[in-house]
Design a protein around this motif. Structure first.
Motif, mmCIF file in Angstrom:
data_model
loop_
_atom_site.group_PDB
_atom_site.id
_atom_site.type_symbol
_atom_site.label_atom_id
_atom_site.label_comp_id
_atom_site.label_asym_id
_atom_site.label_seq_id
_atom_site.Cartn_x
_atom_site.Cartn_y
_atom_site.Cartn_z
ATOM 1 N N ALA A 12 0.840 -1.211 0.000
ATOM 2 C CA ALA A 12 0.000 0.000 0.000
ATOM 3 C C ALA A 12 0.869 1.251 0.000
ATOM 4 C CB ALA A 12 -0.942 -0.011 1.201
ATOM 5 N N ALA A 13 1.968 1.228 0.745
ATOM 6 C CA ALA A 13 2.887 2.374 0.756
ATOM 7 C C ALA A 13 3.523 2.559 -0.619
ATOM 8 C CB ALA A 13 3.954 2.190 1.832
ATOM 9 N N CYS A 14 3.852 1.458 -1.283
ATOM 10 C CA CYS A 14 4.401 1.544 -2.643
ATOM 11 C C CYS A 14 3.385 2.157 -3.596
ATOM 12 C CB CYS A 14 4.800 0.157 -3.149
ATOM 13 S SG CYS A 14 6.299 -0.516 -2.429
ATOM 14 N N VAL A 15 2.151 1.711 -3.494
ATOM 15 C CA VAL A 15 1.096 2.240 -4.362
ATOM 16 C C VAL A 15 0.906 3.732 -4.097
ATOM 17 C CG1 VAL A 15 -1.381 2.150 -4.882
ATOM 18 C CG2 VAL A 15 -0.075 0.026 -4.656
ATOM 19 N N MET A 48 9.207 18.470 -8.538
ATOM 20 C CA MET A 48 9.968 17.446 -9.257
ATOM 21 C C MET A 48 10.856 16.674 -8.285
ATOM 22 S SD MET A 48 10.561 16.001 -12.054
ATOM 23 C CE MET A 48 11.754 15.055 -12.929
ATOM 24 N N TRP A 49 11.509 17.395 -7.410
ATOM 25 C CA TRP A 49 12.408 16.749 -6.445
ATOM 26 C C TRP A 49 11.630 15.960 -5.402
ATOM 27 C CZ3 TRP A 49 16.988 16.079 -8.106
ATOM 28 C CH2 TRP A 49 17.469 16.951 -9.081
ATOM 29 N N PHE A 50 10.469 16.475 -5.005
ATOM 30 C CA PHE A 50 9.606 15.730 -4.088
ATOM 31 C C PHE A 50 9.171 14.416 -4.739
ATOM 32 C CE2 PHE A 50 5.207 14.974 -2.439
ATOM 33 C CZ PHE A 50 5.578 14.583 -1.164
ATOM 34 N N GLY A 51 8.795 14.488 -6.015
ATOM 35 C CA GLY A 51 8.420 13.280 -6.746
ATOM 36 C C GLY A 51 9.566 12.289 -6.841
ATOM 37 N N MET A 52 10.765 12.781 -7.045
ATOM 38 C CA MET A 52 11.924 11.889 -7.148
ATOM 39 C C MET A 52 12.229 11.222 -5.808
ATOM 40 S SD MET A 52 14.369 13.762 -9.906
ATOM 41 C CE MET A 52 15.374 12.299 -10.139
ATOM 42 N N VAL A 53 12.047 11.949 -4.720
ATOM 43 C CA VAL A 53 12.240 11.352 -3.390
ATOM 44 C C VAL A 53 11.212 10.247 -3.170
ATOM 45 C CG1 VAL A 53 12.041 11.805 -0.906
ATOM 46 C CG2 VAL A 53 13.376 13.344 -2.353
ATOM 47 N N LEU A 54 9.950 10.525 -3.526
ATOM 48 C CA LEU A 54 8.923 9.492 -3.396
ATOM 49 C C LEU A 54 9.239 8.277 -4.265
ATOM 50 C CD1 LEU A 54 5.619 11.577 -3.345
ATOM 51 C CD2 LEU A 54 6.667 10.328 -1.441
ATOM 52 N N TRP A 55 9.747 8.525 -5.449
ATOM 53 C CA TRP A 55 10.112 7.438 -6.357
ATOM 54 C C TRP A 55 11.217 6.583 -5.738
ATOM 55 C CZ3 TRP A 55 14.008 7.728 -10.723
ATOM 56 C CH2 TRP A 55 13.911 6.634 -11.574
ATOM 57 N N ALA A 56 12.212 7.214 -5.137
ATOM 58 C CA ALA A 56 13.301 6.477 -4.489
ATOM 59 C C ALA A 56 12.775 5.665 -3.302
ATOM 60 C CB ALA A 56 14.396 7.442 -4.039
ATOM 61 N N ILE A 57 11.892 6.266 -2.521
ATOM 62 C CA ILE A 57 11.292 5.549 -1.383
ATOM 63 C C ILE A 57 10.504 4.348 -1.883
ATOM 64 C CG2 ILE A 57 9.508 5.716 0.418
ATOM 65 C CD1 ILE A 57 10.500 8.663 0.805
ATOM 66 N N GLN A 58 9.718 4.561 -2.927
ATOM 67 C CA GLN A 58 8.931 3.470 -3.492
ATOM 68 C C GLN A 58 9.831 2.333 -3.966
ATOM 69 O OE1 GLN A 58 7.041 4.342 -7.199
ATOM 70 N NE2 GLN A 58 6.486 2.220 -7.516
ATOM 71 N N THR A 59 10.912 2.660 -4.621
ATOM 72 C CA THR A 59 11.831 1.638 -5.120
ATOM 73 C C THR A 59 12.412 0.827 -3.967
ATOM 74 O OG1 THR A 59 12.342 2.986 -7.054
ATOM 75 C CG2 THR A 59 13.924 1.248 -6.483
ATOM 76 N N GLY A 60 12.825 1.509 -2.911
ATOM 77 C CA GLY A 60 13.359 0.803 -1.740
ATOM 78 C C GLY A 60 12.330 -0.097 -1.088
#
Length: 120
Positions: A12-15, A48-60
Motif C-alpha cells: 500500500a505504501a508503494c502504491v 519534481m524533487w519531491f516526486g523523485m524522493v517518493l520514487w526512491a522511497i517506493q523503489t526501496g
C-alpha cells in the motif's frame, strides 16, 4: 512465502508513493510551463524533487516487498496505481475522468481485490 499484514502495508505504501510521485511530476511539469529551457525549468521545480524522493522511497520499499512476497501476488496489487493515479489527478489536479475511465478503474480495483483475496 506467506503474505503478512505488514506485506500488504508495504505494498500500500508503494502504491501511495507511486500515485503521489506521478502527481508531483505532473505539478512540476505544469509549473515549468512552455519555454526553450523546459528541462531546466522542470528540474528547478520543488515538486519534481519531491516526486523523485517518493520514487526512491517506493523503489526501496518495493525491493523489501519482493523479498517476502511472490511477484505473482505483489505485482497485480501494485497495479492499483493504474486506478489511483487518475483518481488522484481528478481529486488534486481537477482533471476530468470519463465514464469509461471510471469503469476501467473500478474493474482494476475488482481484479486487485481478487488477487488480494487469493494471497490472504
Amino acid at each position: 512465502m506467506n503474505v503478512t499484514a505488514l506485506s500488504f502495508v508495504l505494498i500500500a505504501a508503494c502504491v501511495a508513493a507511486e500515485i503521489f510521485h506521478e502527481v508531483a511530476f505532473k505539478v512540476a511539469a505544469n509549473r515549468a510551463g512552455d519555454s526553450d529551457h523546459y528541462v531546466r525549468d522542470v528540474a528547478r521545480q520543488p515538486w519534481m524533487w519531491f516526486g523523485m524522493v517518493l520514487w526512491a522511497i517506493q523503489t526501496g520499499l518495493w525491493i523489501v516487498v519482493l523479498q517476502s512476497v511472490p511477484l505473482v501476488v505483489a505485482f497485480p496489487l501494485m497495479t492499483l496505481s493504474y486506478a489511483g493515479v487518475p483518481a488522484a489527478s481528478a481529486l488534486f489536479l481537477h482533471e476530468r475522468m470519463s465514464k469509461q475511465q471510471i469503469i476501467g478503474a473500478m474493474l482494476i480495483l475488482g481484479g486487485v481485490l481478487c488477487v488480494g483475496a487469493t494471497a490472504a
